[in-house]
Design an enzyme around this catalytic site. Structure first.
Site, short mmCIF file in Angstrom:
data_model
loop_
_atom_site.label_atom_id
_atom_site.label_comp_id
_atom_site.label_asym_id
_atom_site.label_seq_id
_atom_site.Cartn_x
_atom_site.Cartn_y
_atom_site.Cartn_z
N LYS A 1 12.33 52.71 19.49
CA LYS A 1 12.99 52.85 18.19
C LYS A 1 12.76 54.23 17.62
O LYS A 1 11.62 54.68 17.65
CB LYS A 1 12.41 51.79 17.24
CG LYS A 1 12.93 51.88 15.82
CD LYS A 1 12.17 50.91 14.95
CE LYS A 1 12.58 51.16 13.50
NZ LYS A 1 11.82 50.41 12.56
N CYS B 1 2.03 51.28 6.16
CA CYS B 1 2.09 50.14 7.09
C CYS B 1 0.72 49.51 7.33
O CYS B 1 0.58 48.67 8.22
CB CYS B 1 2.72 50.60 8.41
SG CYS B 1 4.38 51.26 8.20
N SER C 1 18.81 52.17 10.80
CA SER C 1 19.68 52.31 9.63
C SER C 1 20.41 53.65 9.56
O SER C 1 21.59 53.71 9.22
CB SER C 1 18.85 52.10 8.36
OG SER C 1 17.76 53.00 8.31
N LYS D 1 7.57 53.59 18.70
CA LYS D 1 8.28 53.78 17.44
C LYS D 1 7.96 55.18 16.93
O LYS D 1 6.80 55.53 16.72
CB LYS D 1 7.84 52.72 16.43
CG LYS D 1 8.50 52.89 15.07
CD LYS D 1 8.17 51.73 14.17
CE LYS D 1 8.74 51.95 12.78
NZ LYS D 1 8.45 50.83 11.88
N ARG E 1 4.36 58.85 7.67
CA ARG E 1 3.86 57.91 8.66
C ARG E 1 3.47 58.58 9.98
O ARG E 1 3.33 57.93 11.00
CB ARG E 1 4.92 56.84 8.95
CG ARG E 1 5.38 56.04 7.73
CD ARG E 1 5.76 54.62 8.15
NE ARG E 1 6.77 53.98 7.32
CZ ARG E 1 6.58 53.54 6.09
NH1 ARG E 1 5.41 53.69 5.50
NH2 ARG E 1 7.57 52.94 5.45
N TYR F 1 22.74 46.95 13.14
CA TYR F 1 23.44 46.47 11.94
C TYR F 1 24.93 46.29 12.24
O TYR F 1 25.66 45.77 11.42
CB TYR F 1 23.22 47.46 10.78
CG TYR F 1 21.75 47.62 10.45
CD1 TYR F 1 21.09 46.73 9.60
CD2 TYR F 1 20.99 48.64 11.04
CE1 TYR F 1 19.74 46.86 9.34
CE2 TYR F 1 19.64 48.78 10.79
CZ TYR F 1 19.02 47.88 9.93
OH TYR F 1 17.66 48.01 9.69
N CYS G 1 4.88 43.76 9.41
CA CYS G 1 4.34 45.05 8.96
C CYS G 1 3.96 44.93 7.49
O CYS G 1 4.31 43.95 6.83
CB CYS G 1 5.35 46.17 9.15
SG CYS G 1 4.56 47.79 9.08
C1 PBG Z 1 8.72 48.80 8.90
C2 PBG Z 1 10.05 49.03 9.55
C3 PBG Z 1 10.91 50.12 9.39
C4 PBG Z 1 12.04 49.82 10.14
C5 PBG Z 1 11.84 48.59 10.74
N1 PBG Z 1 10.58 48.12 10.37
C6 PBG Z 1 10.83 51.32 8.55
C7 PBG Z 1 9.80 52.34 8.77
O1 PBG Z 1 8.99 52.32 9.71
O2 PBG Z 1 9.77 53.22 7.92
C8 PBG Z 1 13.26 50.71 10.26
C9 PBG Z 1 14.53 49.99 10.33
C10 PBG Z 1 15.73 50.85 10.17
O3 PBG Z 1 15.68 52.03 9.76
O4 PBG Z 1 16.81 50.32 10.44
N2 PBG Z 1 7.62 49.28 9.59
ZN ZN Z 2 5.76 49.41 8.21
#
Ligand code: PBG
Ligand code: ZN
Length: 308
Positions: free
Chosen positions: A232, A114, A258, A179, A201, A297, A104
């Site tokens: 996700k 992104c 996260s 996602k 986003r 994690y 990304c």
């Molecule tokens: C990047 C990406 C993100 C995550 C994985 N790849 C962040 C986003 O889209 O803002 C999130 C990972 C997480 O929160 O553990 N595109």
């Molecule tokens: Zn990204």
């Protein structure tokens, strides 16, 4: 008796361990909002990779924090970028560990989006060329799997054809197919310094209210050549995981992000919940919903707890 009739089994083999890699030396810096999760410099990666493998975890997913950011995220496709070097380091130390890379632009761009941005908008098609370049450079460094996470339309097809054209037809694609535009990414964005500098986003990530759309996104990515697909985040989307499981045969991954980790950690630190039991219950639920693989994690802790 309970063991005999158990329907869902969680094991270390189901888990993928995320690794955030940074430039520098001797760095193993704990992430504030993600206690027990670290930024790693290359010199400390071999020991960490060995431990992951020893725990029976089959793979890692790499996220890089570049030395500098610019409009197109140049370090992202640099042969000596942080992720490319991390891939080589891990593959050299533990060849059997599956190395997946997040593909990304957001960690690498000064605007934090992104994709390529012009007049405040993300240019989908122009971004595909960059993503293809990034994927090929990861493959050239030795990545086993590339995982496009930017939700650009056509990214899987663009990456598949670029990999095939450069002799990397054996490199697999794990697509972040469904996602969502989620508030659960907060701690990661802080850790990866990837918060968008303007807007949000929602133009490319999915509306949390939509599940049927997830099935369309997954179908498209499979048509484009994805080998594995992902939903996700995980916890707030167990129904989506279940629906994707029932509609498709492809290997299905779920990313417990996260914010999910941070919530469990925060409550556990206050003594409000039992971290081990809650974590294993949540991971079991993600599997029960239909995921084959969980990016979490908690991978190392869970692997330890499961072997006790
Ligand atoms: C990047 C990406 C993100 C995550 C994985 N790849 C962040 C986003 O889209 O803002 C999130 C990972 C997480 O929160 O553990 N595109
Ligand atoms: Zn990204």
């Amino acid at each position: 008796m309970r063991r005999l009739v158990r329907e869902t089994r969680l094991s270390a083999g189901d888990l993928i361990h995320p690794l955030l890699v940074v430039h520098g030396q001797g760095i193993r810096e704990e992430i504030d909002s993600m206690p027990g999760s670290y930024h790693w410099s290359l010199d400390l990666l071999p020991a960490e990779a060995e431990e992951v493998a020893r725990l029976g975890i089959p793979g890692v997913i790499l996220f890089g924090i570049p030395a500098a950011k610019d409009a197109i995220g140049s370090e992202n496709f640099d042969d000596h970028g942080i992720v490319q070097e991390a891939i080589r380091t891990i593959k050299k130390a533990v060849p059997e560990l599956v190395v997946i890379t997040d593909v990304c632009m957001c960690q690498y761009t000064d605007h934090g989006h992104c994709g390529i941005v012009e007049d405040g908008r993300v240019l989908n098609d122009e971004t595909l060329e960059v993503l293809a370049r990034v994927a090929v450079s990861h493959a050239a460094a030795g990545a086993d799997v590339v995982a496009p996470s930017g939700m650009m339309d056509g990214q899987v097809a663009a990456i598949r054809s670029a990999l095939d054209a450069t002799g990397f037809n054996q490199v697999a694609i794990l697509s972040y197919a469904a996602k969502y535009a989620s508030a659960f990414y907060g701690p990661f964005r802080e850790a990866a310094e990837s918060t968008p500098q303007f807007g949000d986003r929602q133009g490319y990530q999915m509306d949390p209210a939509n599940a049927r759309e997830a099935l369309r996104e997954v179908a498209l990515d499979i048509e484009e050549g994805a080998d594995m697909v992902m939903v996700k985040p995980a916890l707030a989307y167990l129904d989506v995981i279940r629906q994707v499981r029932e509609a498709f045969d492809h290997p299905l991954a779920a990313f417990s992000v996260s914010g999910e980790y941070a919530m469990v950690k925060a409550a556990a630190q206050r003594g409000w919940i039992d971290e081990k039991r809650v974590t294993l219950e949540l991971l079991t639920a993600i599997k029960r919903a239909g995921a084959d693989t969980i990016l979490t994690y908690f991978a190392k802790d869970a692997a330890r707890w499961l072997s006790e």
